[in-house]
Design an enzyme around this catalytic site. Sequence first.
Site, PDB file in Angstrom:
ATOM      1  N   GLU B  63      59.003  81.783  22.593  1.00 16.83           N
ATOM      2  CA  GLU B  63      59.590  80.638  21.694  1.00 16.83           C
ATOM      3  C   GLU B  63      60.400  80.654  20.559  1.00 16.83           C
ATOM      4  O   GLU B  63      61.384  80.361  20.244  1.00 16.83           O
ATOM      5  CB  GLU B  63      58.461  79.512  21.486  1.00 16.83           C
ATOM      6  N   HIS B 132      49.358  69.601  24.915  1.00 22.01           N
ATOM      7  CA  HIS B 132      50.600  69.344  25.765  1.00 22.01           C
ATOM      8  C   HIS B 132      51.126  67.790  25.544  1.00 22.01           C
ATOM      9  O   HIS B 132      51.728  67.341  26.429  1.00 22.01           O
ATOM     10  CB  HIS B 132      50.459  69.819  27.114  1.00 22.01           C
TER      11      HIS B 132
END
Lengths: 330, 327
Positions: B63, B132
């Site tokens: 990321e 999440h």
Amino acid sequence: MAPTLARNMPRTLTPDLALWMLRMILTIRMFEEKMLEFLNAGVIKGGSHLYIGQEAVATGVCAALRNDDYITSTHRGHGHGLAKGGDPKALMAEILGKATGVCRGRGGSLHLADLDTGNLGANGIVGGSLGIAAGAALSAKMRNSGQIVACFFGDGAVNTGIFHEAMNMTKVWELPVLFVCENNLYGMSVSVNRATGLTDLADRADGYRMRKAIVDGQDVFAVLEAARHYGEIARSGGGPTFIECKTYRFGGHSRSDARKYRTREEERQWRERDPITVCARRGIEEGWFDTATVEQIRSEVAAIIEEAAGFALSSPEPDPHELTDDLYAA
Amino acid sequence: MGSSRELTIQDALNEALRMEMRRDERVFCMGEDIAIYGGAYGVTKGLLQEFGEERVRDTAISEAAIIGAGIGAAMTGMRPVVELMYVDFAGIAMDQIYNQAAKIRYMFGGKAKVPLVIRTQGGTGKQIAAQHSNSLEAWFLHTPGLKTVMPSTPYDAKGLLISAIRDDNPVMFIEHKAIYNEKGPCPEGDYTVPIGKAAIRRPGKDATIVSYSRMALRSMAAADTLAGEGISCEVIDLRTVSPWDTHVVIESVARTHRAVIVEEGTRTGGVGAEISARIMELAFDELDAPVERVAGVDTVIPASATLEAAAIPNVESIVAAVRRTLL
Ligand SMILES: Cc1ncc(C[n+]2csc(CCOP(=O)(O)OP(=O)(O)O)c2C)c(N)n1
Ligand SMILES: [Mg+2]
């Protein structure tokens, strides 16, 4: 003559190029000595990560670059900015936080950037610019521009997460990057062998099946040769190379560093391999220039640095009304 | 067809990407599983087939490097759209977002620009729990140099994404995972929705509900319920969280004299806290009741569907808050 900066270097090692490099090494040295003077006099408080001792790395790498190539730099970035073609006046004014600085006093030493010369910026975050280097190289590749990116970083950065991510990405996509690792043996106080299991940091490249090279970072000619060789590979689509430059910072990490983690004897030994001496000696031996020329360049550079200092000191402070300018592009 | 066409948010986003990639060859996409797989939530499906792997790039699970590379490409002439699979993963890329992307233009004296879109999605609704399901827009609101956009309709999703791609600043484009399949009108042609402009979804006179993203839809449902009781709510969908449309909010509160702010993110230090403070600063004399905040509970998002639902605002809690302002 002002130091002509990395403009369209001759493709072979000519006396002109050797002189350019000597001049650049001296420029960086004297620039940094001026910074030291400013620090000691309290003119500046920040901006004390000096590049003294490592000048051959930035100089040799940038001498191998085209004007439109990119570099990314570090917290120890004054030398990178100069070698890539930055104007000593605008860089020094920036370090002093002046309105005339290359970043209008917003960036300072830790964020010296100079887009006009392809310097995508120093970084206050160790490892912070490695992803940016990969992206600039991706952009060069997608635009088919033939540009390459020299990504400077210290031995400390090889242990950050983004280092691994960027190395991997760059290799998978065969991007035109020279990962120039300036191994000066310490990240602040922690020596390389206390921070990694490696002797040669270039071995990090093995894990990515990336090409690697180890270079004497005190010898500008060695750095130049490696940067040219691997730079041309990158330019012609051959992908990245990890170039470890063995070097040493002659001073402390920053002004407040008492250097307890290393011996004065070690420092003395490295100082014997001062990049100025190494460069001058070789040039004289080869007959590219003589001692008188070296002295002449020295005094020319000294004048340029004095002029830059005068400019920086006499430049106005930024206007507080502009405090929030340029947070966003219109 | 034409103006009556309906699309899902997912398809509207996909169309925006396609149109911009056709229009401008500097636009490209990269991220995890965006090419062959088509994106974890399907937004980039088919792009690989149309534009090829040079412009639709699957990346490793990296990321920080994805966003870092987006920055480097953006600074050097490209207009990348990078996908951060979940906004929750911003944590491991946060240095690149807030120290690099957001600050570069300013630090470099206005001489650089970073036309980068970070497409991501957040919020609850899939029982995928603590790592999440977050709503992290308050982090980005707290970061000068970034813009943060959070659409709730297909029309806005397309128009805002086109605006974000054409914007010369880094934009966090935060979709909501639970509303990708919401359908609504979405014209075929090229149009933009300006960043920073709220939409009045429903005019009203008794109270102003300020919201965005999925909670804007719940706010509309709450307004419907209240309308049945004779209470007329004005519902403002901010669409952009940063910079949010102070003008439209204050102007509305000056008419209704009551404000309820609805967000899915946790309450403390949230977007509602900021909006409420601004209302107090700019329209204190207009208020007939304390500003109400309806927000996520200050907790970690739990896995259980029952607990998850209890952690975020629902129609009833919004209705109750509006009623309190009218007591
Ligand atoms: C992410 C991060 N961690 C720590 C620091 C503090 N810091 C600044 S420079 C430095 C040492 C870096 O060492 P190295 O990469 O070898 O570069 P050198 O200073 O030797 O040039 C440290 C720890 C920082 N700026 N960023
Ligand atoms: Mg070091």
